[in-house]
Design a protein around this motif. Sequence first.
Motif, PDB file in Angstrom:
ATOM      1  N   LYS A 156      42.592  83.857  24.741  1.00 54.60           N
ATOM      2  CA  LYS A 156      43.589  84.554  23.922  1.00 54.60           C
ATOM      3  C   LYS A 156      43.090  84.632  22.484  1.00 54.60           C
ATOM      4  O   LYS A 156      42.568  83.661  21.946  1.00 54.60           O
ATOM      5  CB  LYS A 156      44.922  83.814  23.961  1.00 54.60           C
ATOM      6  N   ARG A 157      43.286  85.781  21.895  1.00 50.74           N
ATOM      7  CA  ARG A 157      42.822  86.043  20.531  1.00 50.74           C
ATOM      8  C   ARG A 157      44.008  86.049  19.563  1.00 50.74           C
ATOM      9  O   ARG A 157      45.138  86.321  19.949  1.00 50.74           O
ATOM     10  CB  ARG A 157      42.138  87.402  20.445  1.00 50.74           C
ATOM     11  N   LEU A 158      43.712  85.778  18.302  1.00 51.36           N
ATOM     12  CA  LEU A 158      44.765  85.779  17.291  1.00 51.36           C
ATOM     13  C   LEU A 158      45.272  87.191  17.028  1.00 51.36           C
ATOM     14  O   LEU A 158      46.464  87.408  16.865  1.00 51.36           O
ATOM     15  CB  LEU A 158      44.251  85.155  15.992  1.00 51.36           C
ATOM     16  N   PHE A 159      44.378  88.155  16.995  1.00 55.65           N
ATOM     17  CA  PHE A 159      44.768  89.511  16.625  1.00 55.65           C
ATOM     18  C   PHE A 159      44.793  90.420  17.842  1.00 55.65           C
ATOM     19  O   PHE A 159      43.959  90.308  18.744  1.00 55.65           O
ATOM     20  CB  PHE A 159      43.813  90.062  15.566  1.00 55.65           C
ATOM     21  N   SER A 160      45.738  91.342  17.852  1.00 54.73           N
ATOM     22  CA  SER A 160      45.875  92.262  18.976  1.00 54.73           C
ATOM     23  C   SER A 160      44.760  93.297  18.947  1.00 54.73           C
ATOM     24  O   SER A 160      44.059  93.442  17.942  1.00 54.73           O
ATOM     25  CB  SER A 160      47.239  92.958  18.931  1.00 54.73           C
ATOM     26  N   THR A 161      44.644  94.019  20.021  1.00 53.25           N
ATOM     27  CA  THR A 161      43.673  95.110  20.093  1.00 53.25           C
ATOM     28  C   THR A 161      44.369  96.466  19.965  1.00 53.25           C
ATOM     29  O   THR A 161      43.805  97.490  20.313  1.00 53.25           O
ATOM     30  CB  THR A 161      42.883  95.043  21.419  1.00 53.25           C
ATOM     31  N   THR A 162      45.587  96.457  19.451  1.00 55.85           N
ATOM     32  CA  THR A 162      46.349  97.689  19.261  1.00 55.85           C
ATOM     33  C   THR A 162      45.610  98.621  18.304  1.00 55.85           C
ATOM     34  O   THR A 162      45.091  98.182  17.268  1.00 55.85           O
ATOM     35  CB  THR A 162      47.741  97.360  18.667  1.00 55.85           C
ATOM     36  N   ASP A 163      45.570  99.880  18.656  1.00 60.21           N
ATOM     37  CA  ASP A 163      44.979 100.887  17.777  1.00 60.21           C
ATOM     38  C   ASP A 163      45.997 101.191  16.687  1.00 60.21           C
ATOM     39  O   ASP A 163      47.058 101.755  16.951  1.00 60.21           O
ATOM     40  CB  ASP A 163      44.651 102.150  18.581  1.00 60.21           C
ATOM     41  N   LYS A 164      45.692 100.776  15.463  1.00 59.57           N
ATOM     42  CA  LYS A 164      46.652 100.938  14.363  1.00 59.57           C
ATOM     43  C   LYS A 164      45.906 101.221  13.067  1.00 59.57           C
ATOM     44  O   LYS A 164      44.685 101.081  12.999  1.00 59.57           O
ATOM     45  CB  LYS A 164      47.517  99.684  14.217  1.00 59.57           C
ATOM     46  N   ASP A 165      46.673 101.576  12.052  1.00 58.94           N
ATOM     47  CA  ASP A 165      46.087 101.800  10.741  1.00 58.94           C
ATOM     48  C   ASP A 165      45.495 100.497  10.213  1.00 58.94           C
ATOM     49  O   ASP A 165      45.935  99.407  10.570  1.00 58.94           O
ATOM     50  CB  ASP A 165      47.137 102.322   9.757  1.00 58.94           C
ATOM     51  N   THR A 166      44.527 100.624   9.333  1.00 61.66           N
ATOM     52  CA  THR A 166      43.891  99.472   8.707  1.00 61.66           C
ATOM     53  C   THR A 166      44.936  98.608   8.012  1.00 61.66           C
ATOM     54  O   THR A 166      45.805  99.124   7.308  1.00 61.66           O
ATOM     55  CB  THR A 166      42.849  99.939   7.672  1.00 61.66           C
ATOM     56  N   GLN A 167      44.840  97.320   8.225  1.00 64.13           N
ATOM     57  CA  GLN A 167      45.706  96.362   7.530  1.00 64.13           C
ATOM     58  C   GLN A 167      44.801  95.559   6.610  1.00 64.13           C
ATOM     59  O   GLN A 167      43.924  94.832   7.063  1.00 64.13           O
ATOM     60  CB  GLN A 167      46.400  95.449   8.546  1.00 64.13           C
ATOM     61  N   LYS A 168      45.003  95.695   5.309  1.00 63.22           N
ATOM     62  CA  LYS A 168      44.128  95.045   4.338  1.00 63.22           C
ATOM     63  C   LYS A 168      44.627  93.638   4.042  1.00 63.22           C
ATOM     64  O   LYS A 168      45.822  93.368   3.982  1.00 63.22           O
ATOM     65  CB  LYS A 168      44.064  95.862   3.059  1.00 63.22           C
ATOM     66  N   LEU A 169      43.660  92.745   3.836  1.00 62.73           N
ATOM     67  CA  LEU A 169      43.931  91.348   3.518  1.00 62.73           C
ATOM     68  C   LEU A 169      43.226  90.998   2.224  1.00 62.73           C
ATOM     69  O   LEU A 169      42.161  91.538   1.911  1.00 62.73           O
ATOM     70  CB  LEU A 169      43.430  90.430   4.635  1.00 62.73           C
ATOM     71  N   LYS A 170      43.814  90.054   1.472  1.00 66.89           N
ATOM     72  CA  LYS A 170      43.199  89.568   0.239  1.00 66.89           C
ATOM     73  C   LYS A 170      42.928  88.085   0.400  1.00 66.89           C
ATOM     74  O   LYS A 170      43.850  87.303   0.646  1.00 66.89           O
ATOM     75  CB  LYS A 170      44.128  89.804  -0.948  1.00 66.89           C
ATOM     76  N   LEU A 171      41.664  87.691   0.265  1.00 70.36           N
ATOM     77  CA  LEU A 171      41.292  86.282   0.351  1.00 70.36           C
ATOM     78  C   LEU A 171      41.799  85.572  -0.894  1.00 70.36           C
ATOM     79  O   LEU A 171      41.412  85.912  -2.010  1.00 70.36           O
ATOM     80  CB  LEU A 171      39.778  86.145   0.476  1.00 70.36           C
ATOM     81  N   VAL A 172      42.692  84.573  -0.710  1.00 72.87           N
ATOM     82  CA  VAL A 172      43.273  83.867  -1.856  1.00 72.87           C
ATOM     83  C   VAL A 172      42.835  82.407  -1.923  1.00 72.87           C
ATOM     84  O   VAL A 172      43.042  81.751  -2.946  1.00 72.87           O
ATOM     85  CB  VAL A 172      44.818  83.965  -1.865  1.00 72.87           C
ATOM     86  N   GLU A 173      42.219  81.925  -0.854  1.00 72.88           N
ATOM     87  CA  GLU A 173      41.714  80.545  -0.843  1.00 72.88           C
ATOM     88  C   GLU A 173      40.643  80.454   0.234  1.00 72.88           C
ATOM     89  O   GLU A 173      40.779  81.028   1.311  1.00 72.88           O
ATOM     90  CB  GLU A 173      42.875  79.592  -0.529  1.00 72.88           C
ATOM     91  N   HIS A 174      39.572  79.736  -0.096  1.00 66.70           N
ATOM     92  CA  HIS A 174      38.468  79.623   0.851  1.00 66.70           C
ATOM     93  C   HIS A 174      37.715  78.328   0.576  1.00 66.70           C
ATOM     94  O   HIS A 174      37.565  77.917  -0.568  1.00 66.70           O
ATOM     95  CB  HIS A 174      37.513  80.816   0.691  1.00 66.70           C
ATOM     96  N   ASP A 175      37.268  77.693   1.639  1.00 72.81           N
ATOM     97  CA  ASP A 175      36.410  76.524   1.496  1.00 72.81           C
ATOM     98  C   ASP A 175      35.557  76.398   2.751  1.00 72.81           C
ATOM     99  O   ASP A 175      35.924  76.894   3.816  1.00 72.81           O
ATOM    100  CB  ASP A 175      37.237  75.244   1.313  1.00 72.81           C
TER     101      ASP A 175
END
Length: 190
Positions: A156-175
């Motif tokens: 099982k994957r976290l994200f679906s495989t639905t064909d949809k418009d781009t959903q943009k993400l902003k990286l706010v924390e990383h380590d």
Amino acid sequence: MRTLISTAFLSLDGVVEAPGGEPGYRNAGWTFNDIDFLPEAFDIKGREQKEATAMLMGRTSYEAFSPVWPDMADFADYKVMPKYVVSTTLTEDALVSNWGETTILRSLDDVAALKETPGGPIILHGSASLNHALSDAGLIDRYHLLVFPLLLGAGKRLFSTTDKDTQKLKLVEHDVYGNGLQKNVFDVVR
């Protein structure tokens, strides 16, 4: 509006299935196999319990967590916060009695309504199918991801495989940690 945070352990190829050893998956328990434990890599998990004011999950995750988490010291803060289970089949008599207030939500509209109530962040644990539906509906606001240096292939994957418009993400924390784990916190850009 309350912030809905999806939190997940995932492999580099996006698998979230059975990280703790749940039965029925070939690679069950992959978070503990051949990965050195570094407490600092899991600090975000404690922070989530302190910052969240409610927990959301699907029926399958509820049925996996509810027999175990109420009595675990590692999850003590979750015991006292309200819990919401999204399910069309779960009944009130199937809820455990030792895990605090639990409400069954029957639809994504109910989740959207919950987000409109007063209060702080809602944390979403497990629940791959629910993650798919909530993400596709634009209801997730943030992702807390601990990425393990593993390729698991099927699962099982976290994200679906639905064909949809781009959903943009902003990286706010990383380590990045010495055991190869990566912490990535993304806000969904609206």
